[in-house]
Scaffold this motif. Structure first.
Motif, PDB file in Angstrom:
ATOM      1  N   GLU A 313       4.376  -1.817  -4.365  1.00  0.00           N
ATOM      2  CA  GLU A 313       3.810  -2.883  -3.821  1.00  0.00           C
ATOM      3  C   GLU A 313       2.270  -3.286  -4.345  1.00  0.00           C
ATOM      4  OE1 GLU A 313       5.214  -0.329  -2.321  1.00  0.00           O
ATOM      5  OE2 GLU A 313       6.177  -0.574  -0.706  1.00  0.00           O
ATOM      6  N   LEU A 314       1.559  -2.474  -4.825  1.00  0.00           N
ATOM      7  CA  LEU A 314       0.454  -2.708  -5.581  1.00  0.00           C
ATOM      8  C   LEU A 314       0.448  -3.310  -6.934  1.00  0.00           C
ATOM      9  CD1 LEU A 314      -1.511   0.571  -4.604  1.00  0.00           C
ATOM     10  CD2 LEU A 314      -1.406  -1.555  -3.244  1.00  0.00           C
ATOM     11  N   ARG A 315       1.777  -3.192  -7.334  1.00  0.00           N
ATOM     12  CA  ARG A 315       1.872  -3.732  -9.000  1.00  0.00           C
ATOM     13  C   ARG A 315       1.664  -5.116  -9.305  1.00  0.00           C
ATOM     14  NH1 ARG A 315       6.699   0.454 -10.555  1.00  0.00           N
ATOM     15  NH2 ARG A 315       6.104   2.310  -9.462  1.00  0.00           N
ATOM     16  N   PRO A 330      -5.191   3.924  -2.516  1.00  0.00           N
ATOM     17  CA  PRO A 330      -5.003   4.141  -1.250  1.00  0.00           C
ATOM     18  C   PRO A 330      -3.766   4.938  -0.778  1.00  0.00           C
ATOM     19  CG  PRO A 330      -4.484   1.697  -1.672  1.00  0.00           C
ATOM     20  CD  PRO A 330      -4.974   2.594  -2.956  1.00  0.00           C
ATOM     21  N   GLN A 331      -3.609   5.774   0.259  1.00  0.00           N
ATOM     22  CA  GLN A 331      -2.540   6.158   0.894  1.00  0.00           C
ATOM     23  C   GLN A 331      -1.809   5.251   1.724  1.00  0.00           C
ATOM     24  OE1 GLN A 331      -0.610   9.206   1.291  1.00  0.00           O
ATOM     25  NE2 GLN A 331      -1.626   9.915  -0.617  1.00  0.00           N
ATOM     26  N   LEU A 332      -0.862   4.297   1.134  1.00  0.00           N
ATOM     27  CA  LEU A 332      -0.425   3.179   1.997  1.00  0.00           C
ATOM     28  C   LEU A 332       0.121   3.508   3.164  1.00  0.00           C
ATOM     29  CD1 LEU A 332       0.856   1.174  -1.080  1.00  0.00           C
ATOM     30  CD2 LEU A 332      -1.354   0.940   0.024  1.00  0.00           C
ATOM     31  N   VAL A 333       0.094   2.582   4.176  1.00  0.00           N
ATOM     32  CA  VAL A 333       0.593   3.075   5.392  1.00  0.00           C
ATOM     33  C   VAL A 333       2.167   3.046   5.129  1.00  0.00           C
ATOM     34  CG1 VAL A 333       0.842   0.483   6.114  1.00  0.00           C
ATOM     35  CG2 VAL A 333       1.021   2.233   7.907  1.00  0.00           C
ATOM     36  N   GLU A 334       2.913   3.878   6.127  1.00  0.00           N
ATOM     37  CA  GLU A 334       4.182   3.839   5.870  1.00  0.00           C
ATOM     38  C   GLU A 334       5.249   3.671   7.464  1.00  0.00           C
ATOM     39  OE1 GLU A 334       5.587   7.871   4.532  1.00  0.00           O
ATOM     40  OE2 GLU A 334       4.208   7.423   2.798  1.00  0.00           O
ATOM     41  N   LEU A 335       6.375   3.104   7.158  1.00  0.00           N
ATOM     42  CA  LEU A 335       7.063   3.003   8.560  1.00  0.00           C
ATOM     43  C   LEU A 335       6.796   4.015   9.713  1.00  0.00           C
ATOM     44  CD1 LEU A 335       8.807   0.694   9.975  1.00  0.00           C
ATOM     45  CD2 LEU A 335      10.818   1.971   9.178  1.00  0.00           C
ATOM     46  N   ALA A 336       7.104   5.383   9.150  1.00  0.00           N
ATOM     47  CA  ALA A 336       6.896   6.393  10.040  1.00  0.00           C
ATOM     48  C   ALA A 336       5.637   6.442  10.818  1.00  0.00           C
ATOM     49  CB  ALA A 336       7.590   7.572   9.290  1.00  0.00           C
ATOM     50  N   ALA A 518      -9.490  -7.942   5.965  1.00  0.00           N
ATOM     51  CA  ALA A 518      -9.408  -7.185   7.124  1.00  0.00           C
ATOM     52  C   ALA A 518     -10.016  -5.666   7.171  1.00  0.00           C
ATOM     53  CB  ALA A 518      -8.398  -7.128   7.753  1.00  0.00           C
ATOM     54  N   LYS A 519      -9.504  -5.000   6.030  1.00  0.00           N
ATOM     55  CA  LYS A 519      -9.792  -3.714   5.640  1.00  0.00           C
ATOM     56  C   LYS A 519     -11.301  -3.470   5.297  1.00  0.00           C
ATOM     57  CE  LYS A 519      -8.348  -0.229   2.328  1.00  0.00           C
ATOM     58  NZ  LYS A 519      -7.253   0.881   2.568  1.00  0.00           N
ATOM     59  N   ARG A 548       1.430  -2.851   3.000  1.00  0.00           N
ATOM     60  CA  ARG A 548       1.395  -2.158   1.997  1.00  0.00           C
ATOM     61  C   ARG A 548       0.846  -2.969   0.499  1.00  0.00           C
ATOM     62  NH1 ARG A 548       4.041   3.100   1.697  1.00  0.00           N
ATOM     63  NH2 ARG A 548       4.719   2.506  -0.501  1.00  0.00           N
ATOM     64  N   ARG A 549       1.332  -4.228   0.612  1.00  0.00           N
ATOM     65  CA  ARG A 549       1.030  -5.063  -0.381  1.00  0.00           C
ATOM     66  C   ARG A 549      -0.519  -5.437  -0.301  1.00  0.00           C
ATOM     67  NH1 ARG A 549       4.193  -7.857  -3.700  1.00  0.00           N
ATOM     68  NH2 ARG A 549       2.823  -9.574  -3.722  1.00  0.00           N
ATOM     69  N   GLY A 550      -1.032  -5.459   1.080  1.00  0.00           N
ATOM     70  CA  GLY A 550      -2.198  -5.551   1.330  1.00  0.00           C
ATOM     71  C   GLY A 550      -3.250  -4.541   1.643  1.00  0.00           C
ATOM     72  N   TRP A 551      -2.741  -3.369   0.860  1.00  0.00           N
ATOM     73  CA  TRP A 551      -3.416  -2.249   0.667  1.00  0.00           C
ATOM     74  C   TRP A 551      -3.883  -1.125   1.935  1.00  0.00           C
ATOM     75  CZ3 TRP A 551      -6.287  -0.965  -4.436  1.00  0.00           C
ATOM     76  CH2 TRP A 551      -5.985  -1.780  -5.473  1.00  0.00           C
ATOM     77  N   LEU A 552      -3.210  -1.461   2.874  1.00  0.00           N
ATOM     78  CA  LEU A 552      -3.498  -1.089   4.045  1.00  0.00           C
ATOM     79  C   LEU A 552      -3.076   0.299   4.148  1.00  0.00           C
ATOM     80  CD1 LEU A 552      -3.094  -3.621   7.005  1.00  0.00           C
ATOM     81  CD2 LEU A 552      -5.272  -3.198   5.334  1.00  0.00           C
ATOM     82  N   GLU A 553      -3.952   1.318   4.609  1.00  0.00           N
ATOM     83  CA  GLU A 553      -3.683   2.768   4.891  1.00  0.00           C
ATOM     84  C   GLU A 553      -3.353   2.929   6.365  1.00  0.00           C
ATOM     85  OE1 GLU A 553      -5.847   5.427   2.065  1.00  0.00           O
ATOM     86  OE2 GLU A 553      -7.375   3.939   2.649  1.00  0.00           O
ATOM     87  N   LYS A 554      -2.843   4.086   6.760  1.00  0.00           N
ATOM     88  CA  LYS A 554      -2.380   4.461   7.932  1.00  0.00           C
ATOM     89  C   LYS A 554      -3.699   4.065   9.005  1.00  0.00           C
ATOM     90  CE  LYS A 554      -1.128   8.396  10.938  1.00  0.00           C
ATOM     91  NZ  LYS A 554      -0.548   9.800  11.055  1.00  0.00           N
ATOM     92  N   ALA A 555      -4.964   4.574   8.603  1.00  0.00           N
ATOM     93  CA  ALA A 555      -6.099   4.340   9.456  1.00  0.00           C
ATOM     94  C   ALA A 555      -6.385   3.110   9.673  1.00  0.00           C
ATOM     95  CB  ALA A 555      -7.205   5.135   8.720  1.00  0.00           C
ATOM     96  N   ASP A 556      -5.985   1.770   8.891  1.00  0.00           N
ATOM     97  CA  ASP A 556      -6.371   0.636   8.874  1.00  0.00           C
ATOM     98  C   ASP A 556      -5.521  -0.049   9.720  1.00  0.00           C
ATOM     99  OD1 ASP A 556      -8.207   1.055   6.614  1.00  0.00           O
ATOM    100  OD2 ASP A 556      -6.560   0.711   5.352  1.00  0.00           O
TER     101      ASP A 556
END
Ligand code: DGT
Ligand code: CA
Ligand code: CA
Length: 574
Positions: A313-315, A330-336, A518-519, A548-556
């Motif tokens: 998603e970052l490529r 970033p440690q990208l957010v996951e569905l789980a 936003a992040k 994930r394409r927007g670089w968001l992590e779990k904390a975001d």
């Protein structure tokens, strides 16, 4: 041959268009359009519903006649009514409707008054000035048509990610079942989770004697085989989507997957780094001179050029390589990571299922909470709630929460932001809710200053918590409205509000670039399904892809918070 929802939608829409060109009863036309929209929104294949014996008339707006037509399409692949309409009208008339700016109404006039039946005839009529003389057209429209016809010739079609996923999944399963096939991966923009996909790029590893090529080129949804060789083939599906297949040796799997995942810009940037290291990268591997030093896995390709693994998603060559190099990916957010969903409808308004069924479906997915956010009264087409109906739903939620274990329903509303920035329900009513999701559903045409001001004022409201589908765009259908998104994001920060990333396949809104803003500004984003049925929770994966394409992590992401922490965040202090 399996029939997909997108196929059914296309047939129903074409029927509506052709009926309109014929001048049929407007109610009949609208019934087909509604049905097309409902099928298009259905995240589960209608085919599976029919196979399971489900009654299609359970879907809103689908009566017995339409249900019969849909079943006919599913079982036979076509519709006798459409076949009849095709016989009655010129064959190329459908193509005319694909020209931007030409709806069935205009095509009807062009056909009846000028006998325009094809795109070429339309081009000629626009050039020789006969269109401007038609009632309701004029010189400006004629110029627009001329430009649109010229653009149409050079333009290629893209598919929404969720639509592409239906075709990709069917093909993946088909290829996986071919003898000798080891791995099947859909690469390209699909793997990068782009919101639209131009074509599918499938990568297969297989034993040398596997008949995978012959099977692929005889797949029964093929309209045309463009090319077919030993290791590569290119076909066109009947739905109009192109599919490129590559068969590679297991040893090149990683290099090939990296190459065909793209993006092209990312690949070029990686190749440049490799050159500086005296290496060569191609789809077969990473080479120092003649010696192959990597390529069996994507990790090995990145390692060879001195980088950690970069998620697909970052490529996009948007800074991911520099960031990876600095060890700050970033440690990208996951569905789980999602603990809940903050935007859903029930049959109290325009949803299809009961409160209880929605709660059980969310719980079955492992969610801890689900906010029920019906439309407010202004949105009459969706049977928006008035204060009394909302109070009744709140009581019902209290009762259900007392009964159900493992899931908590939150009380919310998707309240209309009116043109002046006020909200469609009084403060006293909103005060009882756990969250207030505000949405723009009207006056998309306001100037940038007015539209921005409208949303800022809505956020000033003491109970406002979350801005729904912030740009208002519908993919390939409606442009975003004109707003200063950065100002909105900064205002959200100031006021303690949040932004939604609406995961509906047609929306995927917040846009990826705005997720990044936003992040950066420290505003949490909520990835919401906007579910209108129990099936729609499956849309969350597309929302996560966009995040994930927007670089968001779990904390975001707001709804990765456990319920107790979420409640604290929802209680606005500003
Ligand atoms: P799409 O199909 O328009 O949604 O976008 P992609 O990214 O899937 O593009 P596509 O199908 O043309 O090509 C698939 C991948 O193949 C692309 O992401 C990267 C790779 N690729 C294609 N052409 C080139 C090229 O000229 N150079 C390099 N380095 N890679 C390429
Ligand atoms: Ca592609
Ligand atoms: Ca391709």
């Amino acid at each position: 041959m399996p029939v997909h929802n997108a196929d059914i939608t296309a047939i129903l829409e074409e029927i509506a268009d052709l009926l309109e060109i014929q001048g049929a009863n407007p109610f009949r036309i609208r019934a087909y359009r509604n049905a097309a929209r409902i099928l298009g929104d259905l995240p589960q294949e209608a085919r599976l519903l029919v196979e399971r014996g489900d009654d299609l008339t359970r879907l809103p707006g689908i009566g017995t006649d339409l249900a019969g037509k849909i079943s006919e399409i599913i079982t036979t692949g076509h519709c006798s009514l459409l076949d009849r309409l095709h016989r009655e009208l010129p064959p190329a008339i459908t193509e005319l409707m694909k020209i931007p700016g030409l709806g069935p109404k205009r095509v009807k006039t062009l056909y009846h008054d000028l006998d325009v039946q094809t795109v070429e005839q339309l081009h000629r009529a626009a050039q020789d000035g006969s269109i401007r003389a038609l009632h309701g057209f004029g010189e400006k429209t004629e110029q627009n048509i001329l430009q649109a016809v010229q653009a149409h010739a050079s333009q290629s079609r893209r598919f929404k990610l969720a639509t592409a996923a239906q075709y990709a999944e069917a093909l993946r399963a088909f290829l996986q079942a071919v003898p000798g096939v080891q791995q099947v991966v859909v690469a390209g923009s699909f793997r990068r989770m782009r919101e639209t996909v131009g074509d599918l790029d499938i990568l297969v590893t297989a034993a040398p004697d596997s008949p995978v090529m012959q099977r692929f080129t005889s797949y029964d949804e093929i309209a045309e085989v463009y090319s077919a060789g030993e290791t590569r083939a290119s076909i066109l599906l009947k739905c109009g989507m192109q599919v490129d297949l590559r068969v590679v040796a297991q040893a090149s799997y990683g290099a090939a997957l990296h190459y065909f995942t793209g993006s092209k810009a990312h690949n070029i940037a990686i190749r440049r780094i490799a050159q500086q290291l005296g290496l060569k990268v191609n789809e077969y591997g990473v080479f120092r001179g003649e010696k192959r030093i990597a390529g069996d896995s994507e990790e090995s390709v990145y390692r060879a050029v001195g980088l950690p693994y970069i998620p697909p998603e970052l490529r996009e060559d948007r800074g991911e390589i520099e960031t990876a190099h600095a060890g700050r990916l970033p440690q990208l957010v996951e569905l789980a990571d999602l603990r809940g969903d903050l935007h859903a409808h029930t049959r109290a308004t325009d949803g299809h299922d009961s409160l209880r069924d929605m709660a059980l479906a969310a719980r079955a997915l492992g969610l801890e909470y689900l906010a029920i956010t019906e439309h407010s009264r202004r949105l009459t087409v969706a049977h928006g709630l008035d204060p009394i109906q909302l109070a009744k739903q709140c009581d019902e939620i209290d009762r259900l929460n007392a009964q159900l274990d493992g899931i908590t329903l939150l009380k919310g509303i998707e309240v209309d932001i009116l043109e002046d920035g006020s909200l469609d329900l009084p403060d006293s009513v909103l005060a009882r809710l756990d969250l207030v999701v505000g949405a723009v559903h009207s006056r998309f045409d306001l100037s940038r200053a007015k539209q921005t001001g409208r949303i800022l004022r809505a956020m000033d409201h003491p109970h406002f918590t979350l801005l729904a589908h912030p740009s208002g765009r519908l993919i390939e259908k409606r442009e975003p409205y004109d707003v200063d998104m950065l100002r909105i994001i900064r205002h959200a920060k100031q006021r303690g509000c949040f932004l939604e990333l609406n995961a509906h396949p047609e929306r995927l809104d917040l846009l990826d670039s705005h997720c990044q803003s936003a992040k950066e500004e420290g505003v949490l984003v909520s990835i919401n399904s906007d579910a209108h049925s129990t099936f729609d929770f499956s849309n969350l994966k597309f929302g996560v892809g966009q995040a994930r394409r927007g670089w968001l992590e779990k904390a975001d992401v707001l709804n990765t918070r456990p319920l107790a922490a979420l409640r604290k965040l929802l209680r606005r202090t500003m």
